[in-house]
Design an enzyme around this catalytic site. Structure first.
Site, PDB file in Angstrom:
ATOM      1  CB  SER A  99     -17.560 -49.212 -26.243  1.00 15.65           C
ATOM      2  OG  SER A  99     -16.453 -48.334 -26.307  1.00 15.65           O
ATOM      3  CG  HIS A 119     -59.124 -49.277  -0.973  1.00 14.88           C
ATOM      4  ND1 HIS A 119     -58.207 -50.076  -0.314  1.00 14.88           N
ATOM      5  CD2 HIS A 119     -59.423 -48.263  -0.105  1.00 14.88           C
ATOM      6  CE1 HIS A 119     -57.973 -49.588   0.892  1.00 14.88           C
ATOM      7  NE2 HIS A 119     -58.692 -48.475   1.044  1.00 14.88           N
ATOM      8  CB  SER A 159     -57.373 -53.305 -33.325  1.00 15.50           C
ATOM      9  OG  SER A 159     -57.555 -54.640 -33.762  1.00 15.50           O
ATOM     10  CE  LYS A 208     -59.468 -52.390 -28.489  1.00 14.08           C
ATOM     11  NZ  LYS A 208     -58.766 -53.669 -28.348  1.00 14.08           N
ATOM     12  CD  GLU A 254     -52.247 -50.153 -23.981  1.00 13.00           C
ATOM     13  OE1 GLU A 254     -52.056 -51.364 -24.053  1.00 13.00           O
ATOM     14  OE2 GLU A 254     -52.991 -49.536 -24.759  1.00 13.00           O
TER      15      GLU A 254
HETATM   16  N1  ARG Z   1     -14.300 -47.289 -23.941  1.00 13.85           N
HETATM   17  C1  ARG Z   1     -13.851 -47.157 -22.602  1.00 13.85           C
HETATM   18  C2  ARG Z   1     -15.061 -46.966 -21.678  1.00 13.85           C
HETATM   19  O1  ARG Z   1     -16.062 -46.580 -22.167  1.00 13.85           O
HETATM   20  C3  ARG Z   1     -12.962 -45.978 -22.484  1.00 13.85           C
HETATM   21  C4  ARG Z   1     -11.970 -46.084 -21.387  1.00 13.85           C
HETATM   22  C5  ARG Z   1     -10.997 -47.144 -21.686  1.00 13.85           C
HETATM   23  N2  ARG Z   1      -9.939 -47.170 -20.724  1.00 13.85           N
HETATM   24  C6  ARG Z   1      -9.111 -48.205 -20.688  1.00 13.85           C
HETATM   25  N3  ARG Z   1      -8.214 -48.154 -19.738  1.00 13.85           N
HETATM   26  N4  ARG Z   1      -9.208 -49.246 -21.462  1.00 13.85           N
HETATM   27  O2  ARG Z   1     -14.987 -47.211 -20.514  1.00 13.85           O
END
Ligand code: ARG
Length: 458
Positions: free
Chosen positions: A24, A157, A278, A284, A291
């Site tokens: 992540s 309306h 445009s 334009k 938008e």
């Molecule tokens: N990257 C994980 C999250 O964002 C952190 C927590 C991970 N915890 C675990 N028990 N694997 O949720």
């Protein structure tokens, strides 16, 4: 053995796709500062509680501060090999200070760690959204005050209904935003809660001091239940919904801006700085910012539903599903902050085409209610006055004239005491200024409204 930080019980190393899918860091590196802040508080507490020595605590703090410097100087890059921001930081810290870095995670789990980071992040960003709202509210007030003498047709309306002050119309958005600000401010008490010390889910056996980490991180309280602390994402969902309301309001505002700057309305002209052209049609000038805000309000609504679906039916406590709480949330936050800033600039720089608006008001029937009310003064029941006026409007449409063009003699057939005053009643200005009730559209009421609006901005 696997070389992951948690790899003790693993014999084989991780499949490559699993590594990619599991990581992540691409997203949660946005939590770098919050993670360091949380770790600094945690390690200070570990030292003060004699869980680690003061010397070790100091070494870890120095290492974390060095990391902040290196981050600012772009002296390292994060790696998906270390999964997330927490393990990347721990790895980088170990590189700098050696094995003592391993003491940082004493009495802590990534579950309470990531929760703490998210609480800190949300608190910071919600305050920025509140500031963004205030900025836009100031722009609205300034615009309302500058154009206090402009009357526009009010619509229901999307049909012309009754004349109103342009300032009154603008202030309607002020109050929507005021409610948003209130909701966001109230939500801070639920955001500002410390999960630290909850560990993986059950708490910890170390003699920690949760009040100290709470105080160091300026949280208001500690979660009463460690299981709830690590699995709660309500405050994220709540914030996303509060963002939904802000964006929904901005999308309504956008829609009006888009209509108003069309050739058909021509009530306003947007500044070049907030418009685009445009690639094919040289004439334009498009209201792309409005938008985009309108479009993005749909995206953030989708983000909210996505988060709700992720949380639905999750068993206690932490589940990896919760890692999905970040990307869409961060996106919604940034979208909301940018939209508010863009909107404020757009309002500050737009021109109100007053002459044109005055002209359009001359040629409509938005004064018909005035006429019906005027007939009531002569003792005619309102229902009857309504019908008489409706018939007059229909006759005018057939003759291609307006109510102000109907001869006095004709009005006198309705009631003999009707005199020239009828024509001043038909003026849009009169329609506006006679609405002196406290939330009405008269100049006096709107000025009082603006004054009370200003008092909300301190
Ligand atoms: N990257 C994980 C999250 O964002 C952190 C927590 C991970 N915890 C675990 N028990 N694997 O949720």
């Amino acid at each position: 053995m696997s070389d992951a930080l948690w790899g003790g019980r693993f014999e084989a190393s991780m499949d490559k796709l699993v590594e990619k899918f599991n990581q992540s860091i691409d997203v949660d590196q946005a939590l770098f500062f919050e993670d360091i802040e949380g770790s600094l508080a945690h390690v200070t507490m570990l030292g003060d509680c004699n869980i680690i020595s003061q010397e070790e605590a100091q070494q870890i703090k120095d290492g974390l501060n060095e990391l902040v410097n290196d981050y600012e100087n772009k002296a390292f890059t994060f790696s998906s090999q270390y999964e997330d921001i927490h393990l990347n930081i721990e790895h980088l810290l170990t590189e700098r200070i050696g094995s003592v870095a391993g003491k940082l995670h004493t009495g802590r789990s990534r579950n309470d760690q990531v929760a703490a980071d998210m609480h800190l992040y949300t608190n910071k960003k919600v305050k920025l959204i509140i500031e963004g709202i205030k900025k836009l509210q100031r722009s609205i007030i300034q615009c309302a005050e500058q154009h206090i003498d402009v009357i526009i047709p009010g619509y229901t309306h999307l049909q012309r209904a009754q004349p109103i002050l342009f300032a009154h119309h603008m202030m309607a958005y002020f109050w929507m935003l005021e409610r948003d600000k209130e909701r966001l401010t109230e939500s801070l008490s639920r955001i500002n809660v410390s999960p630290l010390g909850s560990g993986a889910l059950a708490g910890t056996t170390y003699p920690i001091n949760q009040q100290q980490t709470k105080d160091l991180l300026h949280f208001d309280s500690v979660y009463p239940n460690s299981i709830d602390a690590v699995s709660d994402r309500d405050y994220i969902l709540e914030t996303m919904n509060n963002i939904n309301l802000v964006m929904m309001h901005l999308s309504r505002f956008s829609e009006e801006i888009i209509l108003w700057c069309s050739h058909e309305f021509n009530y306003i002209t947007l500044s070049d700085a907030f418009s685009t052209g445009s690639s094919i049609m040289p004439q334009k000038k498009n209201p792309d910012m409005a938008e985009l805000v309108r479009g993005k309000s749909g995206t953030v609504a989708g983000n909210y539903i996505g988060m709700l679906m992720t949380l639905k039916a999750l068993p206690l406590a932490y589940n990896k599903d919760l890692q999905e709480d970040k990307q869409a949330f961060f996106h919604s936050i940034e979208t909301c902050i940018d939209s508010l800033t863009i909107f404020s600039g757009m309002i500050n720089t737009m021109t109100i085409n007053k002459e044109h608006i005055v002209q359009t008001l001359e040629e409509d029937f938005s004064n018909a209610t005035e006429l019906a009310d005027y007939f009531v003064h002569f003792g005619i029941p309102f229902r009857e006055a309504h019908a008489i006026t409706g018939k007059l409007v229909s006759e005018c449409i057939k003759k291609n004239i307006f109510l102000k063009d109907v001869p006095l003699a004709h009005y006198q057939t309705i009631h003999p005491e009707i005199d020239e005053a009828i024509y001043s009643i038909l003026q849009p200005k009169s329609a506006v200024e006679r609405r002196t009730n406290e939330n009405g559209t008269s100049t006096q009421s709107v000025l009082a409204q603006i004054k009370s609006g200003k008092s909300k901005l301190n």
